[in-house]
Scaffold this motif. Sequence first.
Motif, PDB file in Angstrom:
ATOM      1  N   SER A  40      -6.062  -7.747  -0.260  1.00 54.72           N
ATOM      2  CA  SER A  40      -6.517  -6.969   0.921  1.00 54.72           C
ATOM      3  C   SER A  40      -7.612  -7.256   1.393  1.00 54.72           C
ATOM      4  CB  SER A  40      -6.597  -5.301   0.605  1.00 54.72           C
ATOM      5  OG  SER A  40      -6.873  -4.639   1.773  1.00 54.72           O
ATOM      6  N   THR A  54      -8.492  -0.222   3.026  1.00 52.71           N
ATOM      7  CA  THR A  54      -7.161  -0.091   2.973  1.00 52.71           C
ATOM      8  C   THR A  54      -6.537  -0.283   1.559  1.00 52.71           C
ATOM      9  OG1 THR A  54      -7.302  -1.543   4.996  1.00 52.71           O
ATOM     10  CG2 THR A  54      -5.304  -1.764   3.749  1.00 52.71           C
ATOM     11  N   ALA A  55      -7.418  -1.041   0.387  1.00 50.01           N
ATOM     12  CA  ALA A  55      -6.604  -1.082  -0.860  1.00 50.01           C
ATOM     13  C   ALA A  55      -7.088   0.351  -1.514  1.00 50.01           C
ATOM     14  CB  ALA A  55      -7.472  -2.092  -1.728  1.00 50.01           C
ATOM     15  N   SER A  76       0.806  -1.126   0.050  1.00 48.10           N
ATOM     16  CA  SER A  76       0.060  -0.015  -0.060  1.00 48.10           C
ATOM     17  C   SER A  76       0.645   1.113   0.189  1.00 48.10           C
ATOM     18  CB  SER A  76      -0.976  -0.166   1.247  1.00 48.10           C
ATOM     19  OG  SER A  76      -1.811  -1.116   1.312  1.00 48.10           O
TER      20      SER A  76
END
Length: 793
Positions: free
Chosen positions: A458, A463-464, A410
């Motif tokens: 993910s 989050t992604a 990330s």
Amino acid sequence: MPTVPQAPRRLLQDCCSVFDHQTASGLCGCCWALRPRYKRLVDNIFPEDPEDGLVKANMEKLTFFALSAPEKLDRIAAYLSERLTRELNRHRYGYVSIAMEAMEQLLLACHCQSINLLVESFLSTLRLLLEAEKPHLHILATNSFLKFANIEEDTPSYHRSYDFFVSRFSEMCHSDHHDPNTKLKIRVSGIRGLQGVVRKTVDDELQANIWEPRHMEQIVPALLVNLQPHGNSSSTVDKIRLKSRIPLVLVKQCSTEGPAETHVVKKLCKTVAFRHLDSHSLWEGRGFAVRCFQIIMYSIQSQHSHLVIQQLLGHLDANSRSPASVRAGIVEVLSEAAVIEAAGSVGPTVLEVFNTLLRQLRQSVDYQLTGYYDNARKHKTTSPEEKMLQDAVIKTIGSFANTLPVYQRSEVMLFIMGRIPVPGIYPALGSPNAGYCSRMIQVMLLKSLLQVSEPYESNNLLTALPSSFLEPLLSFTLMEDPEIRLLVLSILTSLIDRRHNLCVHSAAFEVSALELKEDECSRQDNLFIRKHAQRLYRHVFLASKEESSGHNHYRALFTLLGVLGVELANEEVLVDLIRLVLAMQELALSSQENLSVFNRCGIHAVCSASLNLLSQLGPPPALRQHVAEVTETRQKEAPYLLPDHILCEKPRIPEKELKMDEAILFKASKICEALAGSSYSTHSERINTPYTPELTDEDRLSRRKSIVDAVSLQMDMELNCCKPQSEQITFETLKSAVDDRGIAEEEERKRMQLVERFQTAPFEEIAAHCGARVRTEPQPGVFFFHKVLKHQI
């Protein structure tokens, strides 16, 4: 002639026997008996015929004597060395072998007590054999040295030196003997000898450091020259035998721990990279350089792998002004090293790795545009060479990303996104080809981003796709460049497709055949939907109306819609996607849009494929029936509106203008009826409300005139027509209008309708509308203009 008497002749023979250290008989036999005992014991180990080999019984007596009187070891070794030298000078090689065997047995038997008394004579004897011109003597000396190297000594050695052996074994590795078999044996012996030197010196603190440049400059080229492919080399079997021994030389030192290995790895890499591969131009072949560093990577411990990566990165920076083939070779070595490296062991050098690679990518684009890879413009480069390098860099970025944990990937994606030139934000590149250079850099970095995102997995989309990453990424869907738009759609799809359902773009279009993996939306996914869903829908809608789109773009749009439906499957999302698809259908039917026949067919095909997929993800069977009816009608009357005819390599479009009947269109009313009475009914009423994309200031990042700018211009024209000339709009007026927080929902709806009218209506209708409203209700339009104007300020 008088004959020589027998007695003098016998005396002469006995004297020769004494000089040759042979057992005599007759008159001078007493002379041999007067010799020291250790000499007599040494003489007894030699047979009369050298083919009989060492006399084992007498060798046992000599060994027992040496162990009983260790102070005589130096004399025994000196006498053995003297005897071997005499036999060597007389070319009695059988006795030479026997003498070497005796010395080896004494070394093995006496090393625990006083090995230093034997070693000097032993090493001086080996020097004699290695200096001889006979290859079999070189092999004999090497085998003896390896036996000595395997002995672990208990007592330190202060005056011993192996410089001669390093030089001589390295020279043997370069043997060019006319006989291929002999050449192979000599080279293998040289490599094994170097292995013995490394093993003997690496753990002895009193010895000179074998990894110093003066030694490594001899050892490393000697090893690498045997790895290089040669046109006149020996058979494949011989080459395999030769190469299989080379990695053993590098293993011993790398099994140690601590700062010593750090120093050794750096020295080894620098010697390989700077001394040999550079001087012999071996980066360009790439395959040989990869094999060299594979040996190093497999030999060292995993926690020190990043040292090799650091050395290669530094060498890549040092060769930034080298030909593209050299840079591509170094990058390929980096890629292979990343594959070997243990996952996550890049450690603190993560950003350094990607920063160096992205910098090389940027420099390559500059070199490609200028045609030179140096500032003086003396060395030319070609576009194919630079593209080869760029492909290698992108591949390497993906290789490194695969070794990282999810959280670091990330960070890497955010890092790459921060390096992509964004129109209107990125500073000027300062060259005549700045625009084209910016576009090339965008493409290269987006390809790198795609390499990182494809294997990314993910647990949740928050989050992604955080806002700091999603917003700049979506801004590229409005770019005029079709390649950039396609890359962005692919990146979005790979990040959202966490369960690997990318097969939704296959020609089957049946959920049962696709084996989709569906799970309920998590809390984080629901938060992502509420926060970013409308922005995603908006960019899909705007991307579908691009004139430069090809069949790959429409296939990517369908894939993205399908993945959104599968990954975020719930009633609200499916209704929103159906509403978006119906809006895209209206877009294809609109006469106001400047779309070609292919564009309109492509949009209809995406709508057909998407509704077919969405209808199988949980809605009532009535919706699937309606979609099947329309699809069947299209199959008969308008097959060019189906994905099988458009979303393929060779689209089949009609030659004439499209004539759209109601029977071949999906109807919002029937879809609402199909959803009635089910869990979708609470959201189905929104289908009757036409979808209008939300307007934000993201469009300012695109190259073309953004929609916000167009709306602002239209509102400005409306105000010029509607407002009396005496009324002026001051900054305070605008500020007070924008700060008003009590806007009613009805006014918001009217504003959106006004925006849609200015987007789709012809100019004459807008002018007539402004003239009719000048005396009735100008306030909503004025307020929206104030809001847009503040955004521009």
